[in-house]
Design an enzyme around this catalytic site. Structure first.
Site, mmCIF file in Angstrom:
data_model
loop_
_atom_site.group_PDB
_atom_site.id
_atom_site.type_symbol
_atom_site.label_atom_id
_atom_site.label_comp_id
_atom_site.label_asym_id
_atom_site.label_seq_id
_atom_site.Cartn_x
_atom_site.Cartn_y
_atom_site.Cartn_z
ATOM 1 N N ASN A 81 0.962 -1.218 -0.036
ATOM 2 C CA ASN A 81 0.044 -0.019 -0.084
ATOM 3 C C ASN A 81 0.913 1.188 0.116
ATOM 4 O O ASN A 81 1.613 1.501 1.149
ATOM 5 C CB ASN A 81 -0.998 -0.022 1.166
ATOM 6 C CG ASN A 81 -1.762 1.210 1.388
ATOM 7 O OD1 ASN A 81 -1.952 1.914 0.393
ATOM 8 N ND2 ASN A 81 -2.415 1.405 2.320
ATOM 9 N N LYS B 274 -0.030 4.421 -0.388
ATOM 10 C CA LYS B 274 -0.733 5.516 0.363
ATOM 11 C C LYS B 274 -0.549 6.574 -0.396
ATOM 12 O O LYS B 274 -0.544 6.769 -1.706
ATOM 13 C CB LYS B 274 -0.329 5.833 1.769
ATOM 14 C CG LYS B 274 -0.343 4.278 2.518
ATOM 15 C CD LYS B 274 -0.010 4.614 3.968
ATOM 16 C CE LYS B 274 -0.032 3.007 4.743
ATOM 17 N NZ LYS B 274 0.223 3.362 6.380
ATOM 18 N N HIS C 145 -9.205 1.214 5.371
ATOM 19 C CA HIS C 145 -7.992 1.099 6.135
ATOM 20 C C HIS C 145 -8.024 2.121 7.205
ATOM 21 O O HIS C 145 -9.046 3.020 7.060
ATOM 22 C CB HIS C 145 -6.843 1.751 4.938
ATOM 23 C CG HIS C 145 -5.555 1.874 5.642
ATOM 24 N ND1 HIS C 145 -5.026 2.632 6.407
ATOM 25 C CD2 HIS C 145 -4.665 0.758 5.123
ATOM 26 C CE1 HIS C 145 -3.992 2.309 6.748
ATOM 27 N NE2 HIS C 145 -3.513 1.328 5.964
ATOM 28 N N GLU D 209 -6.738 4.496 8.134
ATOM 29 C CA GLU D 209 -6.567 5.813 7.933
ATOM 30 C C GLU D 209 -7.538 6.365 7.214
ATOM 31 O O GLU D 209 -8.015 7.766 7.529
ATOM 32 C CB GLU D 209 -5.273 6.189 7.045
ATOM 33 C CG GLU D 209 -3.858 5.979 7.811
ATOM 34 C CD GLU D 209 -2.881 5.242 6.891
ATOM 35 O OE1 GLU D 209 -1.845 5.147 7.545
ATOM 36 O OE2 GLU D 209 -2.942 5.517 5.758
ATOM 37 N N GLU E 53 -4.698 -5.039 10.978
ATOM 38 C CA GLU E 53 -3.890 -4.060 11.055
ATOM 39 C C GLU E 53 -3.777 -3.225 12.591
ATOM 40 O O GLU E 53 -4.861 -2.718 12.566
ATOM 41 C CB GLU E 53 -3.886 -2.884 10.040
ATOM 42 C CG GLU E 53 -5.188 -2.450 9.441
ATOM 43 C CD GLU E 53 -5.222 -1.173 8.710
ATOM 44 O OE1 GLU E 53 -4.209 -0.885 8.074
ATOM 45 O OE2 GLU E 53 -6.275 -0.528 8.821
ATOM 46 N N GLY F 73 3.460 2.485 10.977
ATOM 47 C CA GLY F 73 4.326 3.657 10.653
ATOM 48 C C GLY F 73 5.170 4.093 12.316
ATOM 49 O O GLY F 73 5.651 4.988 12.149
ATOM 50 N N SER G 72 3.730 -2.600 10.468
ATOM 51 C CA SER G 72 5.153 -2.382 10.429
ATOM 52 C C SER G 72 5.758 -3.728 10.133
ATOM 53 O O SER G 72 7.016 -4.317 10.620
ATOM 54 C CB SER G 72 5.672 -2.087 11.763
ATOM 55 O OG SER G 72 5.413 -0.731 12.003
#
Length: 253
Positions: free
Chosen positions: A12, A14, A99, A101, A169, A175, A215
């Site tokens: 991904n 992003k 996702h 985010e 996730e 991150g 990660s």
């Protein structure tokens, strides 16, 4: 690693990637050799601006492409939105929905994520449906409750299980450099598998691929990909460099 479900390793990108980044996609495509082809599905999800050019680079090598999000509707007066049909027309094999985010930055609900997953299926593409808890939720002992709620609300139960991919996730690991232990991953993937099986019934849940995302790096990929009920990875930052992404995929060699 599982043998009855074909692993998927998806990158991904992003909101990253300019035209000069196509060299990385080409390098990933070239590295997707016969040995890896025989063992796993490999995909990259670039930004929409690179989709057409990335398809031209990836297609000759069998590297799949995925979208990072889609609209619920197929077309219409919806400025700035991109439909699953448009992404399918551009060569998408997968589209990420829900996702963390998108859920956090755009307030996407489980119901909206499910509607998007249905839109992806409508276009003949495979949705990668993301679920996972935040650090605050985990520390409050709510990790399982959150994942159970997201699975129940986000999965289109009418779909054939082989057409569904779920990505677990842990939001707190994305991150941050923090990574759950293999035991943590095994526990959460086993729990997710159980919830999916209960939701779909008739043993259908065993056919759904569950990816780990949080990660994932070349240094921990082999250990994480060896965990029970982990059927591959949804890779973030490490997928931007071909060498790192291929090193993660190499866990399946």
């Amino acid at each position: 690693m599982t043998h009855h479900r074909r692993p998927l390793v998806a990158g991904n990108w992003k909101m990253n990637g300019l035209r000069k980044s196509l060299v990385e996609i080409e390098a990933i495509a070239r590295g997707y050799d016969r040995e890896l082809h025989a063992k796993i599905d490999l995909a990259v999800c670039p930004p929409a601006t690179l989709f057409a050019a990335a398809h031209d680079v990836a297609a000759p090598y069998g590297l799949a492409l995925g979208g990072q999000d889609c609209a619920v509707l197929a077309s219409g007066a919806h400025t700035g939105d991109i439909s699953s049909e448009m992404l399918a027309d551009g060569g998408a094999s997968y589209i990420i929905v829900g996702h963390s985010e998108r859920r956090a930055d755009h307030g996407e609900s489980d119901e909206l994520v499910r509607d998007k997953a249905r839109a992806v299926l409508r276009a003949g593409v495979t949705p990668i449906i993301c679920v996972g808890e935040t650090r605050a939720e985990r520390e409050a002992g709510q990790a399982e409750a959150v994942v159970a709620r997201q699975i129940a609300g986000s999965l289109p139960t009418e779909a054939a299980p082989t057409r569904l991919v779920v990505a677990y996730e842990p939001v707190w690991a994305i991150g941050t450099g923090l990574t759950p232990t293999p035991a943590d991953v095994a526990q959460m993937h086993g729990f997710a598998r159980g919830r999916i099986e209960a939701l779909l019934g008739d043993g259908k849940g065993a056919a759904v691929r569950i990816l780990y995302g949080g990660s994932v790096k070349p240094s921990n990929a082999k250990e994480l990909m060896s965990v029970a009920d982990v059927d591959g990875a949804l890779v973030g930052g490490a997928s931007l460099l071909a060498a790192d992404f291929l090193a993660i995929a190499a866990a399946y060699r």
